[in-house]
Design a protein around this motif. Structure first.
Motif, mmCIF file in Angstrom:
data_model
loop_
_atom_site.group_PDB
_atom_site.id
_atom_site.type_symbol
_atom_site.label_atom_id
_atom_site.label_comp_id
_atom_site.label_asym_id
_atom_site.label_seq_id
_atom_site.Cartn_x
_atom_site.Cartn_y
_atom_site.Cartn_z
ATOM 1 N N PHE A 276 52.848 -2.191 -30.941
ATOM 2 C CA PHE A 276 52.957 -3.340 -30.309
ATOM 3 C C PHE A 276 53.857 -4.469 -31.537
ATOM 4 C CE2 PHE A 276 51.767 -7.612 -29.617
ATOM 5 C CZ PHE A 276 52.170 -8.120 -28.444
ATOM 6 N N THR A 279 57.341 -3.247 -32.096
ATOM 7 C CA THR A 279 58.281 -3.822 -30.991
ATOM 8 C C THR A 279 58.288 -5.322 -31.065
ATOM 9 O OG1 THR A 279 57.084 -1.885 -29.762
ATOM 10 C CG2 THR A 279 58.233 -3.681 -28.673
ATOM 11 N N GLU A 280 57.341 -5.999 -31.378
ATOM 12 C CA GLU A 280 57.456 -7.537 -31.368
ATOM 13 C C GLU A 280 58.317 -8.047 -32.604
ATOM 14 O OE1 GLU A 280 56.389 -11.463 -30.203
ATOM 15 O OE2 GLU A 280 56.176 -9.338 -28.953
ATOM 16 N N SER A 281 58.528 -7.330 -33.603
ATOM 17 C CA SER A 281 59.367 -7.341 -34.575
ATOM 18 C C SER A 281 60.613 -7.453 -34.222
ATOM 19 C CB SER A 281 59.030 -6.638 -35.885
ATOM 20 O OG SER A 281 59.802 -6.838 -36.820
ATOM 21 N N ARG A 283 61.825 -7.451 -31.294
ATOM 22 C CA ARG A 283 61.999 -8.452 -30.213
ATOM 23 C C ARG A 283 62.465 -9.783 -31.004
ATOM 24 N NH1 ARG A 283 60.254 -12.838 -28.498
ATOM 25 N NH2 ARG A 283 58.573 -12.888 -29.919
ATOM 26 N N GLU A 284 61.553 -10.194 -31.734
ATOM 27 C CA GLU A 284 61.799 -11.481 -32.568
ATOM 28 C C GLU A 284 63.232 -11.345 -33.229
ATOM 29 O OE1 GLU A 284 58.680 -12.079 -35.273
ATOM 30 O OE2 GLU A 284 57.146 -12.656 -33.514
ATOM 31 N N SER A 306 63.225 -7.573 -23.177
ATOM 32 C CA SER A 306 61.810 -7.593 -22.619
ATOM 33 C C SER A 306 61.600 -5.979 -23.271
ATOM 34 C CB SER A 306 61.846 -7.701 -21.481
ATOM 35 O OG SER A 306 62.315 -9.274 -21.089
ATOM 36 N N SER A 332 56.868 -7.898 -18.482
ATOM 37 C CA SER A 332 57.486 -8.727 -19.408
ATOM 38 C C SER A 332 58.621 -9.244 -18.724
ATOM 39 C CB SER A 332 58.086 -7.738 -20.536
ATOM 40 O OG SER A 332 57.088 -7.427 -21.029
ATOM 41 N N GLN A 339 59.624 -11.057 -23.978
ATOM 42 C CA GLN A 339 58.167 -10.738 -24.437
ATOM 43 C C GLN A 339 57.922 -9.329 -24.430
ATOM 44 O OE1 GLN A 339 55.277 -11.709 -20.882
ATOM 45 N NE2 GLN A 339 57.059 -13.280 -20.692
ATOM 46 N N VAL A 340 56.638 -8.729 -24.942
ATOM 47 C CA VAL A 340 56.469 -7.488 -24.877
ATOM 48 C C VAL A 340 54.734 -7.330 -24.387
ATOM 49 C CG1 VAL A 340 55.672 -5.517 -26.285
ATOM 50 C CG2 VAL A 340 57.445 -7.095 -27.339
#
Length: 343
Positions: A276, A279-281, A283-284, A306, A332, A339-340
């Motif tokens: 997570f 993956t969030e990194s 996405r950002e 997403s 998402s 978002q994740v």
């Protein structure tokens, strides 16, 4: 589900989508009076599916010029954009290997003939030496022996040179085969694994029961981006996002083009929390990027992605694992995009 370019071609369309593609393909084939052969159907199917951008661009360019889409044209398009020139490359490699083998066998045959002839000459010299009592005759025999040994040495040297050249040629052909093999596993646009290679990897991991997580990415509003700025810029967006995934890959983690604007990653030996965070990194970084139009400093604005995550559970199949990741991705999307989520 979209198809990612691979050789041999892999199609993952659901029944309803495949049926609609069939209907549109037949309409176009009839409109352009191209016979419904397997080759023609494949070209029009690829065109209406919207997955093979290079083929679409080639056909659209011809249509804008009012050029006829004949069977000769579809044959060319099929070989270049569907088969991606693979049969020709494999045939050339096969012919190259055959030529190397034939030349090597021919050289070996020549050396064998020379060695056999020289061997007979040496045996005759040996027999004459046993009865030789004359100095001049002895000198003649020695000269003949030298000639025979020099012929063997020269023949061996030629064979060595030919074998060296053959080895170099074989190395080149092996590199070509490796290139073909890699191309068969790689998506031509992004450089990531293609869908066929991804499916094989996922099937293998599930069969072994390894611990890993699957992430599905989907670029938000990608169709609108293509419609607004064109497919070429859309391709650049896909390539840029693929580069973010590559930065997270290593000898363990894998990234693939799942289909169209969808991509996937497999994180080995990573907990759900670790997956997570990575993956969030991604996405950002993607949402913070400001890609620009080609030849201009004008930004195309924010582009987001997403993602949905699922972790392997005991006795999971590739289908069940993908379905959970797809459900998380759907959350998402419906939750506002960019978002994740995970299940």
């Amino acid at each position: 589900m979209s198809k990612t370019l691979s050789f041999p071609p892999v199609y993952k369309h659901e029944f309803q989508q495949a049926s609609e593609n069939l209907r549109q393909s037949l309409l176009l084939a009839n409109r352009h009076k191209t016979p419904i052969t397997p080759v023609n159907y494949a070209v029009w199917y690829e065109y209406v599916s919207g997955d093979n951008q290079a083929l679409m661009n080639s056909i659209d360019t011809r249509l804008k010029k009012n050029e006829a889409i004949t069977s000769e044209v579809t044959q060319y398009l099929y070989e270049k954009y569907v088969l991606m020139g693979m049969p020709e490359r494999l045939n050339n490699t096969n012919n190259g290997l055959k030529l190397v083998v034939d030349n090597t066998l021919e050289n070996l045959s020549k050396v064998e003939a020379t060695a056999s002839q020289c061997s007979q000459g040496l045996m005759q010299s040996q027999a004459q030496l046993e009865t030789c009592n004359d100095i001049d005759e002895l000198k003649t025999l020695v000269n003949q022996i030298l000639i025979n040994t020099q012929q063997i040495s020269s023949s061996s040297g030629e064979l060595k040179s030919e074998l060296t050249r053959s080895t170099e040629e074989i190395m080149k052909l092996r590199q070509e085969l490796e290139s073909v093999k890699e191309m068969a596993r790689t998506d031509s646009l992004t450089g990531l694994l293609n869908r066929g290679a991804f499916d094989n990897e996922l099937q293998y991991l599930c069969s072994k029961g390894y611990s890993f997580s699957l992430v599905l990415f989907d670029i938000d509003n990608f169709k609108r981006l293509n419609d607004s700025f064109g497919h070429l810029l859309g391709d650049k967006v896909l390539q840029f996002f693929a580069s973010l995934l590559k930065n997270q890959c290593n000898d363990i983690h894998l990234a693939a083009r799942f289909g169209g604007e969808e991509m996937a990653m497999i994180f080995m030996h990573s907990s759900l929390e670790e997956t997570f965070m990575i993956t969030e990194s991604i996405r950002e970084k993607f949402s913070e990027s400001r890609l620009k139009k080609k030849g201009s400093n004008e930004s195309i604005g924010q582009v987001t992605v997403s993602a949905g995550i699922s972790s392997y559970q005991d006795k999971d199949s590739p289908i069940s694992l993908i379905e959970r990741a797809d459900q998380a991705l759907y959350r998402s999307k419906t939750g506002g995009r960019n978002q994740v989520n995970f299940i």
